[in-house]
Design a protein around this motif. Structure first.
Motif, PDB file in Angstrom:
ATOM      1  N   GLU A  22      -9.412  59.238   8.955  1.00 48.39           N
ATOM      2  CA  GLU A  22     -10.735  59.403   8.347  1.00 48.39           C
ATOM      3  C   GLU A  22     -11.703  58.332   8.835  1.00 48.39           C
ATOM      4  OE1 GLU A  22     -10.816  59.526   4.074  1.00 48.39           O
ATOM      5  OE2 GLU A  22      -8.907  60.579   3.988  1.00 48.39           O
ATOM      6  N   LYS A  23     -12.980  58.690   8.899  1.00 53.03           N
ATOM      7  CA  LYS A  23     -14.023  57.700   9.172  1.00 53.03           C
ATOM      8  C   LYS A  23     -14.406  57.083   7.824  1.00 53.03           C
ATOM      9  CE  LYS A  23     -18.621  56.974  10.942  1.00 53.03           C
ATOM     10  NZ  LYS A  23     -19.939  57.546  11.045  1.00 53.03           N
ATOM     11  N   GLN A  24     -14.104  55.813   7.666  1.00 49.25           N
ATOM     12  CA  GLN A  24     -14.368  55.123   6.400  1.00 49.25           C
ATOM     13  C   GLN A  24     -15.492  54.109   6.617  1.00 49.25           C
ATOM     14  OE1 GLN A  24      -9.930  54.381   6.179  1.00 49.25           O
ATOM     15  NE2 GLN A  24     -10.470  54.269   4.013  1.00 49.25           N
ATOM     16  N   ASP A  25     -16.684  54.470   6.207  1.00 50.83           N
ATOM     17  CA  ASP A  25     -17.819  53.559   6.313  1.00 50.83           C
ATOM     18  C   ASP A  25     -17.712  52.495   5.236  1.00 50.83           C
ATOM     19  OD1 ASP A  25     -19.182  54.924   8.416  1.00 50.83           O
ATOM     20  OD2 ASP A  25     -19.857  56.421   6.974  1.00 50.83           O
ATOM     21  N   ILE A  26     -17.918  51.239   5.634  1.00 52.54           N
ATOM     22  CA  ILE A  26     -17.933  50.152   4.662  1.00 52.54           C
ATOM     23  C   ILE A  26     -19.192  49.316   4.894  1.00 52.54           C
ATOM     24  CG2 ILE A  26     -15.459  50.022   4.214  1.00 52.54           C
ATOM     25  CD1 ILE A  26     -15.258  47.759   6.207  1.00 52.54           C
ATOM     26  N   ARG A  27     -19.634  48.694   3.836  1.00 60.36           N
ATOM     27  CA  ARG A  27     -20.858  47.894   3.894  1.00 60.36           C
ATOM     28  C   ARG A  27     -20.617  46.587   3.151  1.00 60.36           C
ATOM     29  NH1 ARG A  27     -26.084  48.227   0.512  1.00 60.36           N
ATOM     30  NH2 ARG A  27     -27.624  47.402   1.948  1.00 60.36           N
ATOM     31  N   PHE A  28     -20.948  45.495   3.814  1.00 60.13           N
ATOM     32  CA  PHE A  28     -20.883  44.178   3.208  1.00 60.13           C
ATOM     33  C   PHE A  28     -22.313  43.745   2.955  1.00 60.13           C
ATOM     34  CE2 PHE A  28     -17.171  44.688   5.836  1.00 60.13           C
ATOM     35  CZ  PHE A  28     -16.143  44.257   5.016  1.00 60.13           C
ATOM     36  N   ALA A  29     -22.679  43.594   1.699  1.00 61.34           N
ATOM     37  CA  ALA A  29     -24.037  43.177   1.339  1.00 61.34           C
ATOM     38  C   ALA A  29     -23.992  41.715   0.908  1.00 61.34           C
ATOM     39  CB  ALA A  29     -24.586  44.046   0.206  1.00 61.34           C
ATOM     40  N   SER A  62     -27.076  42.824   5.342  1.00 65.89           N
ATOM     41  CA  SER A  62     -25.808  43.538   5.236  1.00 65.89           C
ATOM     42  C   SER A  62     -25.217  43.831   6.604  1.00 65.89           C
ATOM     43  CB  SER A  62     -26.001  44.856   4.473  1.00 65.89           C
ATOM     44  OG  SER A  62     -26.857  45.712   5.199  1.00 65.89           O
ATOM     45  N   LEU A  63     -23.960  44.199   6.586  1.00 65.44           N
ATOM     46  CA  LEU A  63     -23.250  44.680   7.765  1.00 65.44           C
ATOM     47  C   LEU A  63     -22.655  46.027   7.394  1.00 65.44           C
ATOM     48  CD1 LEU A  63     -21.701  44.576  10.491  1.00 65.44           C
ATOM     49  CD2 LEU A  63     -19.920  43.293   9.285  1.00 65.44           C
ATOM     50  N   GLU A  64     -22.900  47.024   8.227  1.00 69.16           N
ATOM     51  CA  GLU A  64     -22.285  48.337   8.045  1.00 69.16           C
ATOM     52  C   GLU A  64     -21.390  48.585   9.249  1.00 69.16           C
ATOM     53  OE1 GLU A  64     -25.214  51.368   7.240  1.00 69.16           O
ATOM     54  OE2 GLU A  64     -26.193  50.100   5.735  1.00 69.16           O
ATOM     55  N   ILE A  65     -20.170  48.980   8.979  1.00 66.99           N
ATOM     56  CA  ILE A  65     -19.167  49.186  10.021  1.00 66.99           C
ATOM     57  C   ILE A  65     -18.132  50.158   9.479  1.00 66.99           C
ATOM     58  CG2 ILE A  65     -17.773  47.214   9.252  1.00 66.99           C
ATOM     59  CD1 ILE A  65     -17.199  46.589  12.230  1.00 66.99           C
ATOM     60  N   THR A  66     -17.379  50.787  10.347  1.00 63.11           N
ATOM     61  CA  THR A  66     -16.265  51.594   9.843  1.00 63.11           C
ATOM     62  C   THR A  66     -15.051  50.677   9.709  1.00 63.11           C
ATOM     63  OG1 THR A  66     -15.375  52.277  11.987  1.00 63.11           O
ATOM     64  CG2 THR A  66     -17.119  53.674  11.009  1.00 63.11           C
ATOM     65  N   LEU A  67     -14.190  50.997   8.772  1.00 67.35           N
ATOM     66  CA  LEU A  67     -12.992  50.200   8.575  1.00 67.35           C
ATOM     67  C   LEU A  67     -12.132  50.235   9.838  1.00 67.35           C
ATOM     68  CD1 LEU A  67     -11.325  48.444   6.722  1.00 67.35           C
ATOM     69  CD2 LEU A  67     -10.391  50.512   5.671  1.00 67.35           C
ATOM     70  N   GLY A  68     -12.076  51.377  10.490  1.00 64.78           N
ATOM     71  CA  GLY A  68     -11.313  51.496  11.743  1.00 64.78           C
ATOM     72  C   GLY A  68     -11.847  50.576  12.827  1.00 64.78           C
ATOM     73  N   ASP A  69     -13.178  50.510  12.977  1.00 65.38           N
ATOM     74  CA  ASP A  69     -13.765  49.622  13.990  1.00 65.38           C
ATOM     75  C   ASP A  69     -13.481  48.157  13.674  1.00 65.38           C
ATOM     76  OD1 ASP A  69     -14.724  51.728  15.481  1.00 65.38           O
ATOM     77  OD2 ASP A  69     -16.774  51.585  14.705  1.00 65.38           O
ATOM     78  N   LEU A  70     -13.493  47.803  12.396  1.00 64.94           N
ATOM     79  CA  LEU A  70     -13.185  46.423  12.014  1.00 64.94           C
ATOM     80  C   LEU A  70     -11.731  46.093  12.345  1.00 64.94           C
ATOM     81  CD1 LEU A  70     -13.857  43.708  10.725  1.00 64.94           C
ATOM     82  CD2 LEU A  70     -13.430  44.739   8.486  1.00 64.94           C
ATOM     83  N   ILE A  71     -10.829  46.994  12.023  1.00 62.92           N
ATOM     84  CA  ILE A  71      -9.409  46.762  12.293  1.00 62.92           C
ATOM     85  C   ILE A  71      -9.138  46.710  13.796  1.00 62.92           C
ATOM     86  CG2 ILE A  71      -7.115  47.852  12.113  1.00 62.92           C
ATOM     87  CD1 ILE A  71      -7.969  48.660   9.238  1.00 62.92           C
ATOM     88  N   LYS A  72      -9.847  47.530  14.568  1.00 61.50           N
ATOM     89  CA  LYS A  72      -9.643  47.573  16.019  1.00 61.50           C
ATOM     90  C   LYS A  72     -10.347  46.432  16.756  1.00 61.50           C
ATOM     91  CE  LYS A  72      -9.217  52.548  15.911  1.00 61.50           C
ATOM     92  NZ  LYS A  72      -9.939  53.805  16.128  1.00 61.50           N
ATOM     93  N   ALA A  73     -11.241  45.731  16.084  1.00 65.15           N
ATOM     94  CA  ALA A  73     -11.957  44.617  16.719  1.00 65.15           C
ATOM     95  C   ALA A  73     -10.958  43.528  17.108  1.00 65.15           C
ATOM     96  CB  ALA A  73     -13.011  44.049  15.767  1.00 65.15           C
ATOM     97  N   ARG A  74     -11.340  42.727  18.068  1.00 65.26           N
ATOM     98  CA  ARG A  74     -10.465  41.639  18.508  1.00 65.26           C
ATOM     99  C   ARG A  74     -10.080  40.769  17.316  1.00 65.26           C
ATOM    100  NH1 ARG A  74     -11.806  36.690  22.358  1.00 65.26           N
ATOM    101  NH2 ARG A  74      -9.689  36.222  22.990  1.00 65.26           N
TER     102      ARG A  74
END
Length: 115
Positions: free
Chosen positions: A34-41, A51-63
């Protein structure tokens, strides 16, 4: 998300610092299919900072599962004017999480023993 954000966690409040290091963790269930959008305000003194908006998958896959970037302000622009945010994800595998929960239960049982 359906156009609406839902709060799932909040860090502790740190006062008197422009470079807070939060200890509070916000657990999320990661579903790779699933594409899980998350937002840190970020809020300071009840004022929206950015804020930062990112998908949880992109955060996990980041270096190193870490994202460092400028905050996006109310103006919709990301810039140094709004500050920077560093977010790190920690993947806890179900087996490890279950073992951790079992250890907590064992600790609880030991506390209940009368001597």
């Amino acid at each position: 998300r359906n156009g609406q954000w839902r709060e799932v966690g909040r860090t502790e409040v740190l006062e008197g610092t422009l470079d807070p290091k939060f200890l509070e963790r916000v657990p999320l269930d990661y579903r790779p299919e699933e594409k899980q959008d998350i937002r840190f305000a970020v809020v300071s003194d009840d004022h929206y900072v950015g804020s930062l908006e990112i998908t949880l998958g992109d955060l996990i896959k980041a270096r190193r599962s870490k994202k460092t970037t400028y905050l996006k302000g109310a103006d919709g622009l990301s810039s140094s004017l709004h500050g920077m945010i560093i977010v790190t994800a920690e993947v806890i595998h179900p087996q490890a999480q279950k073992k951790e929960e079992e250890n907590v239960e064992e600790d609880d049982e030991e506390e209940d023993v009368d001597e």
